[in-house]
Design a protein around this motif. Sequence first.
Motif: not given
Length: 648
Positions: A411-440
């Motif tokens: 899907e074209g909505r998949f996010p590409q980023v700058s100054n952001i890092t994130f870990k995600f688990d694609g097995r989890k339900p949509a809407g709660s897939r991010i494990v951790s995320a940072t800005i700067g």
Amino acid sequence: MPDKKTEVPPNESITFSSGDHDGPPDLRILHYNDVYHVDQSSSEPVGGAARFMSLIKHYEEDEKYKGQPELVTLFSGDAFNPSLESSVTKGDHMVPLLNNIGTNAAALGNHDLDFGVSQFKHLSSKCRFPWLIANVLDPALGDSVPIGNCKKTHMITSSNGIKIGLIGLGEREWLATINSLPPNLIYKSATETAKELVPQLRAEGADIVIAVTHMREPNDNKLAEQTDGFIDIILGGHDHYYNHSFIKGTHVLRSGTDFKQMSYIEARRRADNSGRWDFDIVRRDVTSAIPEHQPTVALVEKLTASLKATLQKPVGYTAAPLDARFRTVRLKESNIANWVCDIMRHYYSGDCTIMASGTVRGDQVYPPGPILLKDIMNCFPFEDPVVVINVTGKAIWDALENGLSQYPALEGRFPQVSNITFKFDGRKPAGSRIVSATIGGEPIDMARKYRLVTRGYMARGKDGYDSLLIEEEGGEAEEIVSEENGILISMMLRQYFMSLRVMGQWKYWGKNIGRYWDRVTRKVSISHTHHTPAATATPVSPTLKKSASGWDNWTPEKIRERKTCQLPVDTESDSEGDSADRQYVGEIETIDKEMQIMRRVFAKWARIAKVESRVGEELREGEFEVDWTRAIAPRLEGRITCVGGQEE
């Protein structure tokens, strides 16, 4: 042989009427604003320069107007950008069209400065009419001199002797969004400037005063409110819609956008000797029922004919393969997306960037070697500009969750980023897939407001990005740089490559735009190295070398050589349309066609043989063989990590 008369359907729409009149008008005025695309669109009103010109000719030449005052045509700014054509021509193709329309004067628009003030001055010098702005001054040009050597006011004497006083005005808001302006500009209140200069126009004999502006409608309305009717009509731009209002004796009008609408205005002196004017305003939509003006069709074809050769020329060079495959950008981190997101962020000094991966349309690996202008246009074809919004950390988190919600679908909505890092688990339900995320490098603060750089498409809530929806569209994001003020990604990349040139920069690449881009490239190079040409680099030759035969023609080294055998785009010594150009274009088209066939055949074979394709290696020292630019080398940095659910 004279042109066959163009019959225009009488589909006028009355916007404002001052009543019945016995005689012809004292003035006839045509107004338009914010024109970008010369070709028609797919939906009504279709617009297009050729149909627009048919309407111009109708109001100039129709028997109905015989013996009446000649048409006075006024433009309220924004012609030289943004469009894909402008990304190639730097706005040059619009000059003949503006001249042929019969424009008598124009307000300076923000996008007319997108290529820097030097390029604007070059383009405006070829216009057969003045550009106006009275309240933005550049001290470097002298005392009280407007930016770009525009005029503050202008007097036109109509064919029947009426003196029309014009004043050009702009707003502070769009000045703050242009990053290539001269330093120390002086902005003066539009109202105070009008109060100072309109009496001077009257003293010089102006029978009627018209403000030609490039400001948002609320600012035009404010100007009318605060000037108590001593401006007869305000002809505005910047907004891309049609609207009319009447405020304290002053008409305020904006006339649509993009050759899709125009206003035809008849003005008559009032019989009470008050010096006031009555206006009849007609809206015209440029629909498919209006025939094309054939000389303009031919002109547009001529203006765009050279684009093909220009698109096939090098604009930059990459030492690293650029992975723009859908299976990369829509599933994981991509080096080309990292690089583009970083450019977006640093250009607008944002805290972070989110770009929907559907922005990247190349669906291939661009190998080390020259990057052609058409590669940029094909990979980043969209015409919604980059925007800047203030949003909460919670809105950014929700945006990332939305981007991951369809994973692992491409899907074209998949996010590409700058100054952001994130870990995600694609097995989890949509809407709660991010494990951790940072800005700067810090955990996202859900309550904090961040300056986010993104696409206008996403700030309109498209692709499920509801959390980024701007206030104007019913969301909560505060708009800092709007779509009307932003520039295209394709133009951003072209200017980035221009800043890396060591020779052959644009003739009108000014000091201010160069200084700004030098700052951006320095910051981007922290993550994405630039390679400087070696002292032994071979000067590029405009002479096409004879190709080798067989597989020798398809080694990486040979392909790079074949694609860099001509001077890069924008080189002053470059000639357009000659036999060398045509031969070069044919060679590039052959390479691309045969490479596409090879890719398809290999992809099919690899799928059947269960062989995994991998991106090639970066050029080593000594393999970067051109002398005119520094090479880019975009990197992966571990910005995106999938900890479960990824495809095998």
